[in-house]
Design an enzyme around this catalytic site. Structure first.
Site, PDB file in Angstrom:
ATOM      1  N   SER A  26      58.448 125.341  -5.692  1.00  0.00           N
ATOM      2  CA  SER A  26      59.276 126.281  -5.219  1.00  0.00           C
ATOM      3  C   SER A  26      60.279 126.495  -6.708  1.00  0.00           C
ATOM      4  CB  SER A  26      60.046 125.767  -4.029  1.00  0.00           C
ATOM      5  OG  SER A  26      61.267 126.624  -3.534  1.00  0.00           O
ATOM      6  N   ASP A  79      62.406 132.726  -5.962  1.00  0.00           N
ATOM      7  CA  ASP A  79      62.739 131.776  -6.384  1.00  0.00           C
ATOM      8  C   ASP A  79      60.979 131.506  -6.831  1.00  0.00           C
ATOM      9  OD1 ASP A  79      61.385 131.227  -3.610  1.00  0.00           O
ATOM     10  OD2 ASP A  79      61.795 129.464  -3.904  1.00  0.00           O
ATOM     11  N   ASP A 103      57.824 130.934  -5.591  1.00  0.00           N
ATOM     12  CA  ASP A 103      56.841 130.758  -4.463  1.00  0.00           C
ATOM     13  C   ASP A 103      57.691 132.017  -3.624  1.00  0.00           C
ATOM     14  OD1 ASP A 103      59.185 129.346  -3.013  1.00  0.00           O
ATOM     15  OD2 ASP A 103      57.176 128.313  -2.292  1.00  0.00           O
ATOM     16  N   ASP A 118      60.038 132.219  -1.116  1.00  0.00           N
ATOM     17  CA  ASP A 118      60.219 131.661   0.582  1.00  0.00           C
ATOM     18  C   ASP A 118      61.417 132.619  -0.142  1.00  0.00           C
ATOM     19  OD1 ASP A 118      61.341 129.485  -1.030  1.00  0.00           O
ATOM     20  OD2 ASP A 118      60.044 128.595   0.518  1.00  0.00           O
TER      21      ASP A 118
END
Length: 450
Positions: free
Chosen positions: A107, A246, A248, A250
């Site tokens: 992440s 960010d 990834d 999400d």
């Protein structure tokens, strides 16, 4: 029963150190595959299939191969999509009617960390009991499926295009983004080849930053956790607003034309305020970290608010239990369950932009009804599993802090679910008082943890 490997967002750690090693990840894939085979309700002769996506970390290639080998050894089919946002994996798992989706990502963490997280066939995070079942098999010996029963591996070639069209479908058909100049920061992460296309195809004039991943620069001074680059780019390009994702994709932060930053609480409020104009909003779920101002602002709209444990999976669980649609975290995970099953930075940004189009005005004007209370968050490094509740000095200082606030704020002390940190958060009406109280409590934690 506590979990040995899984945190609040899957398994995560430093690459090359347990548990983020090729050997462990292969065994994780094998155990997850066996768990799927044991729970599968597929017709006899059919076998479950999983989708594996990743972000742009260099280590993702190594871990993808290990995970693929583990699933294949268990007899599970594997579909590969390469670098793709976490919410894209959740969507495609559901759209392609696969049995699970797996994301290789840490992440918002630096490139030297990585992790593995799972989605169910419905595109939601796995329940705790399923993660426990996977954990139970990780340390057991691997027994490879017979050669004729090994899982086959194939690549999904149109994954990017399918997800772009899905994102666009969550924006109202009668609206577009023409006339808006938007800076998009993709954090050199998984959305680098997707997010700019989504907003461009909806009509926006797009300026992209953080779209040159090299395997080592993910989240490095860019993205939702380092919004300074976005603020500067918005001002330099005289843009109407900025969007930061960010690694990834999400989570989401946004910036207005003046360079002011808006977090997940504020963006969630904008979405809910807009939706409440067209249909009743039954309630909103936040977390223990959500700003008190959000709760108070929603109360003025007669919208109930409830707090879940920190972690978007727990917000989703609360929404499901209560039959609500909207929730999120101040970190930028925003949920609109009538649009997607999980937090999605691109989809959330589109919902904010839809509100902007429907209500008119600027982003700053849209969020004018919510002024956040001062909040100070201090992350104190501790040993993983540090038993802070057993330290009298910490519990006493925590109680003293609560007394000192005299009902004008709140204090929260909690262990991070993804990193060896103890988070100290103090919130209240007076910024000076809040900062002093947080630093004083953090000093006690720091001393006790040595």
């Amino acid at each position: 029963m506590t979990r040995k490997y899984f945190g609040t967002d899957g398994v995560r750690g430093r690459v090359g150190q347990s548990p983020i090693t090729p050997d462990f990840v292969m065994r994780l894939g094998y155990s997850a595959g066996k768990a799927l085979l044991g729970r599968s309700e597929m017709p006899a002769g059919d076998r479950p299939a999983v989708l594996i996506g990743k972000d742009t970390r260099l280590s993702g290639y190594m871990l993808e191969s290990a995970l693929e080998a583990g699933f294949s050894a268990a007899g599970v089919e594997v579909c590969l999509v390469g670098p793709l946002p976490t919410p894209a994996v959740a969507y495609l798992t559901r759209a392609l009617r696969l049995q699970a989706g797996i994301v290789i990502s840490a992440s918002h963490n630096p490139y030297y960390d990585n992790g593995i997280k799972f989605f169910s066939a419905q595109g939601t995070k796995l329940p705790d009991e399923v993660e426990r079942a996977i954990e139970a098999g990780i340390d057991q010996p691997m027994v490879c499926a017979p050669p004729a029963d090994l899982g086959r591996v194939r690549r999904i070639e149109d994954a990017r295009g399918r997800y772009i069209e899905f994102c666009k479908s969550t924006f109202p058909n009668d609206l577009d983004l023409r006339g808006l100049k938007i800076v998009i920061d993709c954090a050199h992460g998984a959305a680098y080849h997707i997010a700019p296309s989504v907003f461009h195809e909806l009509g926006a004039d797009v300026v992209s930053i953080g779209v040159q991943p090299n395997g080592l620069n993910i989240n490095d001074a860019v993205g939702a956790t380092a919004p300074k680059a976005l603020c500067e780019a918005v001002l330099a390009n005289r843009a109407d607003l900025g969007i930061a994702l960010d690694g990834d994709a999400d989570r989401l932060q946004m910036v207005d034309a003046e360079g002011n930053l808006y977090d997940g609480d504020q963006l969630l409020y904008a979405i809910v305020r807009s939706r409440a104009r067209s249909a009743p909003v039954k309630g909103v779920a936040g977390t223990l970290m959500s700003n008190l101002a959000l709760e108070h602002a929603l109360a003025k709209l007669n919208i109930p608010f409830a707090r879940a444990a920190v972690g978007d999976r727990y917000v989703v669980e609360m929404l499901s239990e209560k039959g609500w649609l909207f929730g999120g975290e101040n970190s930028g995970h925003i949920l609109a369950l009538d649009r997607h099953t999980t937090g999605d930075g691109i989809v959330a940004a589109l919902q904010v932009l839809a509100a902007l189009r429907e209500l008119g005005g600027s982003l700053k004007e849209l969020l004018g009804g919510l002024v956040l209370y001062p909040q100070k968050l201090i992350n104190v490094p501790v040993m993983r599993g540090f038993p802070w509740k057993e330290h009298p000095a910490i519990t006493s200082a925590l109680a003293d802090t609560e007394v000192s606030l005299q009902g004008r704020g709140r204090v929260l002390l909690r262990a991070s679910g993804t990193e060896p940190l103890l988070r100290v958060m103090v919130e209240g009406e007076d910024a000076v008082e809040v900062t002093y109280a947080a630093e004083k409590l953090a000093a006690v934690v720091r001393e006790s943890a040595q």
